[in-house]
Design a protein around this motif. Structure first.
Motif, PDB file in Angstrom:
ATOM      1  N   THR A 103     102.638  -8.533   5.131  1.00 14.87           N
ATOM      2  CA  THR A 103     102.472  -9.592   6.125  1.00 14.87           C
ATOM      3  C   THR A 103     101.157 -10.329   5.925  1.00 14.87           C
ATOM      4  O   THR A 103     101.106 -11.565   5.941  1.00 14.87           O
ATOM      5  N   LEU A 104     100.080  -9.584   5.740  1.00 13.58           N
ATOM      6  CA  LEU A 104      98.767 -10.202   5.566  1.00 13.58           C
ATOM      7  C   LEU A 104      98.716 -11.030   4.287  1.00 13.58           C
ATOM      8  O   LEU A 104      98.196 -12.159   4.285  1.00 13.58           O
ATOM      9  N   VAL A 105      99.243 -10.501   3.199  1.00 16.55           N
ATOM     10  CA  VAL A 105      99.200 -11.229   1.927  1.00 16.55           C
ATOM     11  C   VAL A 105     100.001 -12.520   2.018  1.00 16.55           C
ATOM     12  O   VAL A 105      99.532 -13.601   1.615  1.00 16.55           O
ATOM     13  N   MET A 106     101.215 -12.447   2.551  1.00 23.22           N
ATOM     14  CA  MET A 106     102.035 -13.654   2.648  1.00 23.22           C
ATOM     15  C   MET A 106     101.450 -14.645   3.637  1.00 23.22           C
ATOM     16  O   MET A 106     101.552 -15.861   3.436  1.00 23.22           O
ATOM     17  N   SER A 107     100.814 -14.166   4.703  1.00 24.35           N
ATOM     18  CA  SER A 107     100.166 -15.077   5.650  1.00 24.35           C
ATOM     19  C   SER A 107      98.997 -15.808   4.995  1.00 24.35           C
ATOM     20  O   SER A 107      98.820 -17.014   5.183  1.00 24.35           O
ATOM     21  N   VAL A 108      98.192 -15.070   4.235  1.00 24.93           N
ATOM     22  CA  VAL A 108      97.060 -15.701   3.544  1.00 24.93           C
ATOM     23  C   VAL A 108      97.555 -16.726   2.531  1.00 24.93           C
ATOM     24  O   VAL A 108      97.009 -17.840   2.431  1.00 24.93           O
ATOM     25  N   ILE A 109      98.594 -16.384   1.784  1.00 22.26           N
ATOM     26  CA  ILE A 109      99.146 -17.324   0.803  1.00 22.26           C
ATOM     27  C   ILE A 109      99.681 -18.570   1.489  1.00 22.26           C
ATOM     28  O   ILE A 109      99.378 -19.708   1.096  1.00 22.26           O
ATOM     29  N   ASN A 110     100.492 -18.393   2.526  1.00 19.81           N
ATOM     30  CA  ASN A 110     101.071 -19.532   3.234  1.00 19.81           C
ATOM     31  C   ASN A 110     100.002 -20.396   3.892  1.00 19.81           C
ATOM     32  O   ASN A 110     100.058 -21.626   3.839  1.00 19.81           O
ATOM     33  N   SER A 255      95.820 -20.937  13.097  1.00 19.41           N
ATOM     34  CA  SER A 255      96.531 -20.247  12.014  1.00 19.41           C
ATOM     35  C   SER A 255      96.095 -18.800  11.909  1.00 19.41           C
ATOM     36  O   SER A 255      96.911 -17.906  11.652  1.00 19.41           O
ATOM     37  N   ILE A 256      94.801 -18.533  12.099  1.00 17.90           N
ATOM     38  CA  ILE A 256      94.312 -17.156  12.079  1.00 17.90           C
ATOM     39  C   ILE A 256      94.941 -16.354  13.211  1.00 17.90           C
ATOM     40  O   ILE A 256      95.232 -15.161  13.066  1.00 17.90           O
ATOM     41  N   GLY A 257      95.170 -17.009  14.346  1.00 22.91           N
ATOM     42  CA  GLY A 257      95.825 -16.340  15.461  1.00 22.91           C
ATOM     43  C   GLY A 257      97.281 -16.011  15.205  1.00 22.91           C
ATOM     44  O   GLY A 257      97.904 -15.278  15.984  1.00 22.91           O
ATOM     45  N   ARG A 258      97.844 -16.542  14.121  1.00 21.96           N
ATOM     46  CA  ARG A 258      99.225 -16.213  13.739  1.00 21.96           C
ATOM     47  C   ARG A 258      99.262 -15.452  12.410  1.00 21.96           C
ATOM     48  O   ARG A 258     100.255 -15.506  11.684  1.00 21.96           O
ATOM     49  N   MET A 259      98.173 -14.754  12.104  1.00 22.50           N
ATOM     50  CA  MET A 259      98.052 -14.115  10.795  1.00 22.50           C
ATOM     51  C   MET A 259      99.113 -13.048  10.560  1.00 22.50           C
ATOM     52  O   MET A 259      99.530 -12.807   9.433  1.00 22.50           O
ATOM     53  N   LEU A 260      99.567 -12.387  11.620  1.00 21.90           N
ATOM     54  CA  LEU A 260     100.600 -11.370  11.464  1.00 21.90           C
ATOM     55  C   LEU A 260     101.996 -11.920  11.720  1.00 21.90           C
ATOM     56  O   LEU A 260     102.947 -11.145  11.892  1.00 21.90           O
ATOM     57  N   ASP A 261     102.120 -13.234  11.773  1.00 19.14           N
ATOM     58  CA  ASP A 261     103.432 -13.878  11.892  1.00 19.14           C
ATOM     59  C   ASP A 261     103.782 -14.537  10.561  1.00 19.14           C
ATOM     60  O   ASP A 261     103.823 -15.764  10.450  1.00 19.14           O
ATOM     61  N   ALA A 262     104.001 -13.728   9.551  1.00 17.23           N
ATOM     62  CA  ALA A 262     104.283 -14.270   8.219  1.00 17.23           C
ATOM     63  C   ALA A 262     105.692 -14.826   8.115  1.00 17.23           C
ATOM     64  O   ALA A 262     105.998 -15.562   7.176  1.00 17.23           O
ATOM     65  N   GLY A 263     106.537 -14.495   9.066  1.00 17.58           N
ATOM     66  CA  GLY A 263     107.900 -15.008   9.039  1.00 17.58           C
ATOM     67  C   GLY A 263     108.922 -13.882   9.077  1.00 17.58           C
ATOM     68  O   GLY A 263     108.613 -12.702   8.874  1.00 17.58           O
ATOM     69  N   MET A 304     104.261  -5.088  19.775  1.00 19.47           N
ATOM     70  CA  MET A 304     103.070  -5.100  20.626  1.00 19.47           C
ATOM     71  C   MET A 304     101.807  -5.043  19.774  1.00 19.47           C
ATOM     72  O   MET A 304     100.832  -5.761  20.037  1.00 19.47           O
ATOM     73  N   PHE A 305     101.824  -4.201  18.751  1.00 20.72           N
ATOM     74  CA  PHE A 305     100.684  -4.127  17.839  1.00 20.72           C
ATOM     75  C   PHE A 305     100.414  -5.486  17.191  1.00 20.72           C
ATOM     76  O   PHE A 305      99.266  -5.940  17.118  1.00 20.72           O
ATOM     77  N   LYS A 306     101.464  -6.142  16.738  1.00 27.66           N
ATOM     78  CA  LYS A 306     101.300  -7.449  16.087  1.00 27.66           C
ATOM     79  C   LYS A 306     100.696  -8.469  17.036  1.00 27.66           C
ATOM     80  O   LYS A 306      99.753  -9.194  16.675  1.00 27.66           O
ATOM     81  N   ASN A 307     101.185  -8.542  18.260  1.00 27.04           N
ATOM     82  CA  ASN A 307     100.695  -9.535  19.211  1.00 27.04           C
ATOM     83  C   ASN A 307      99.253  -9.270  19.633  1.00 27.04           C
ATOM     84  O   ASN A 307      98.452 -10.198  19.752  1.00 27.04           O
ATOM     85  N   VAL A 308      98.918  -8.002  19.853  1.00 29.38           N
ATOM     86  CA  VAL A 308      97.552  -7.671  20.254  1.00 29.38           C
ATOM     87  C   VAL A 308      96.570  -8.014  19.139  1.00 29.38           C
ATOM     88  O   VAL A 308      95.494  -8.579  19.380  1.00 29.38           O
ATOM     89  N   VAL A 309      96.930  -7.694  17.898  1.00 32.75           N
ATOM     90  CA  VAL A 309      96.052  -8.027  16.764  1.00 32.75           C
ATOM     91  C   VAL A 309      95.894  -9.537  16.625  1.00 32.75           C
ATOM     92  O   VAL A 309      94.795 -10.035  16.362  1.00 32.75           O
ATOM     93  N   ASN A 310      96.968 -10.289  16.814  1.00 35.28           N
ATOM     94  CA  ASN A 310      96.876 -11.753  16.752  1.00 35.28           C
ATOM     95  C   ASN A 310      95.917 -12.298  17.808  1.00 35.28           C
ATOM     96  O   ASN A 310      95.126 -13.208  17.542  1.00 35.28           O
ATOM     97  N   ILE A 311      95.992 -11.751  19.020  1.00 36.74           N
ATOM     98  CA  ILE A 311      95.095 -12.189  20.094  1.00 36.74           C
ATOM     99  C   ILE A 311      93.641 -11.888  19.729  1.00 36.74           C
ATOM    100  O   ILE A 311      92.747 -12.717  19.905  1.00 36.74           O
ATOM    101  N   VAL A 312      93.402 -10.677  19.211  1.00 40.04           N
ATOM    102  CA  VAL A 312      92.037 -10.296  18.822  1.00 40.04           C
ATOM    103  C   VAL A 312      91.527 -11.210  17.714  1.00 40.04           C
ATOM    104  O   VAL A 312      90.373 -11.666  17.739  1.00 40.04           O
ATOM    105  N   LEU A 313      92.371 -11.511  16.743  1.00 38.92           N
ATOM    106  CA  LEU A 313      91.955 -12.362  15.624  1.00 38.92           C
ATOM    107  C   LEU A 313      91.593 -13.765  16.078  1.00 38.92           C
ATOM    108  O   LEU A 313      90.621 -14.355  15.592  1.00 38.92           O
ATOM    109  N   ILE A 314      92.359 -14.319  17.017  1.00 38.13           N
ATOM    110  CA  ILE A 314      92.072 -15.682  17.460  1.00 38.13           C
ATOM    111  C   ILE A 314      90.762 -15.741  18.237  1.00 38.13           C
ATOM    112  O   ILE A 314      89.994 -16.711  18.124  1.00 38.13           O
ATOM    113  N   PHE A 315      90.446 -14.685  18.992  1.00 37.71           N
ATOM    114  CA  PHE A 315      89.163 -14.650  19.698  1.00 37.71           C
ATOM    115  C   PHE A 315      88.005 -14.467  18.715  1.00 37.71           C
ATOM    116  O   PHE A 315      86.934 -15.058  18.888  1.00 37.71           O
ATOM    117  N   ILE A 316      88.207 -13.647  17.695  1.00 34.81           N
ATOM    118  CA  ILE A 316      87.159 -13.464  16.682  1.00 34.81           C
ATOM    119  C   ILE A 316      86.901 -14.770  15.945  1.00 34.81           C
ATOM    120  O   ILE A 316      85.743 -15.173  15.738  1.00 34.81           O
TER     121      ILE A 316
END
Length: 330
Positions: A103-110, A255-263, A304-316
């Motif tokens: 997920t992280l690799v494909m998100s970074v590429i996209n 986009s960083i807030g959607r880092m774990l939403d690779a598709g 839930m893990f994915k959404n919580v991490v996305n929220i943390v990433l967008i605040f960071i």
């Protein structure tokens, strides 16, 4: 069970405290007067607010399944509470850890390819002086956005087949390869195929915001640059890009807030047994290993893990932008 209840109470208290803070701040600003002045806007936004509450906040109650051995035939009171069992299971599961990597690799590429191509295309279109040609390029570039991922993956599969695929025929005619390649059966090619397909589908749509930002650049800046003898490339680098920098930062934070939403659709429809170890994302994991086996607790914990991490990433990301003195989202 006790730990699960504590987590639920904590989430509820967070929402209540946030509401109290907002209400206290609103009172200081004479909330009643503000409502009277902008009541038309409030009436217009009320359906959207209700929509968000109904489809975004009300379903959060379903997060309780992440702490239960959920059985659909049982009532809520009769469910068996298992605490953090499913979260511990996730982080001991090698398959889930591999999906996080994918997920992280494909998100970074996209994200990387999406930003570079969208900004580059917007800069080029901004320099086009013939309006009809510019509109033609814009139209054909953002039309793929309106195609569903099912159609797009069908086209990709057809173009990458070994027998009659256009890509194999083209590369063999140009001498790049001597025999057909099983593109969708090679793990080394999968991430590249995903990135290129994403760019083809979304690059035109992503340029719209950048073109709108470029339209707001003061023309006097370009006239001054002409007097100083700047060419088009210098004006793009010295004027256009700095002027749209706030827009770029805001979109990057989002986009960083959607880092774990690779598709999900493209990865799921293009996956097969030979590339599953590089194709599966968290969403695919939730579907294949959670919902398909009726393990709703596991699926909810992963989501839930994915959404919580996305929220943390967008605040960071927002905090880093603030400390750097850049435009921020919040």
């Amino acid at each position: 069970m006790t730990l699960s209840i504590i987590v639920i109470i904590f989430l509820s208290m967070t929402l209540v405290i946030g509401a109290i803070i907002i209400f206290s701040y609103s009172r200081k600003k004479n909330f009643t007067v503000l409502l009277n002045r902008q009541k038309q806007l409030i009436y217009m936004s009320l359906p959207i607010v209700l929509y968000i509450i109904l489809f975004t906040y009300v379903p959060l109650w379903g997060w309780t399944m992440a702490f239960q051995q959920y059985r659909p035939q049982r009532t809520f009171a009769a469910q068996e509470w298992v605490g953090l069992h499913w979260f511990k299971y996730l982080f001991r599961d090698e398959v889930f850890l591999r999906t996080i990597r994918n997920t992280l690799v494909m998100s970074v590429i996209n994200t990387s390819l999406g930003f570079i191509t969208a900004i580059g295309l917007a800069l080029l279109l901004n320099e086009v002086r013939k309006i009809l040609f510019k509109r033609f390029i814009q139209t054909i570039s953002y039309l793929p956005h309106f195609l569903s991922w099912v159609i797009v993956t069908g086209l990709v599969s057809a173009m990458l087949t070994t027998d009659s695929g256009a890509i194999n025929n083209l590369f063999m005619a140009l001498g790049f390869i001597k025999e057909p390649v099983l593109w969708l059966a090679e793990p080394n090619y999968f991430w590249g195929i995903i990135g290129i397909t994403y760019v083809w589908k979304e690059v035109g749509w992503n340029t719209i915001i950048y073109l709108a930002a470029m339209a707001g650049v003061d023309p006097n800046l370009y006239e001054a640059a002409d007097i100083d003898g700047c060419n088009r490339y210098q004006k793009m680098w010295r004027i256009t890009l700095p002027c749209i920098k706030p827009t770029i930062i805001i979109l990057l934070i989002m986009s960083i807030g959607r880092m774990l939403d690779a598709g999900f659709e493209m990865q799921y429809l293009l996956r097969n047994g030979l590339v599953s170890h590089v194709s599966d994302t968290i969403d695919v994991y939730v579907f294949v290993f959670g919902l398909r086996t009726s393990n709703f607790g596991l699926a909810t914990a992963a989501g839930m893990f994915k959404n919580v991490v996305n929220i943390v990433l967008i605040f960071i990301a927002n905090e880093l932008a603030r400390r750097a003195g850049e435009e921020r989202l919040i």
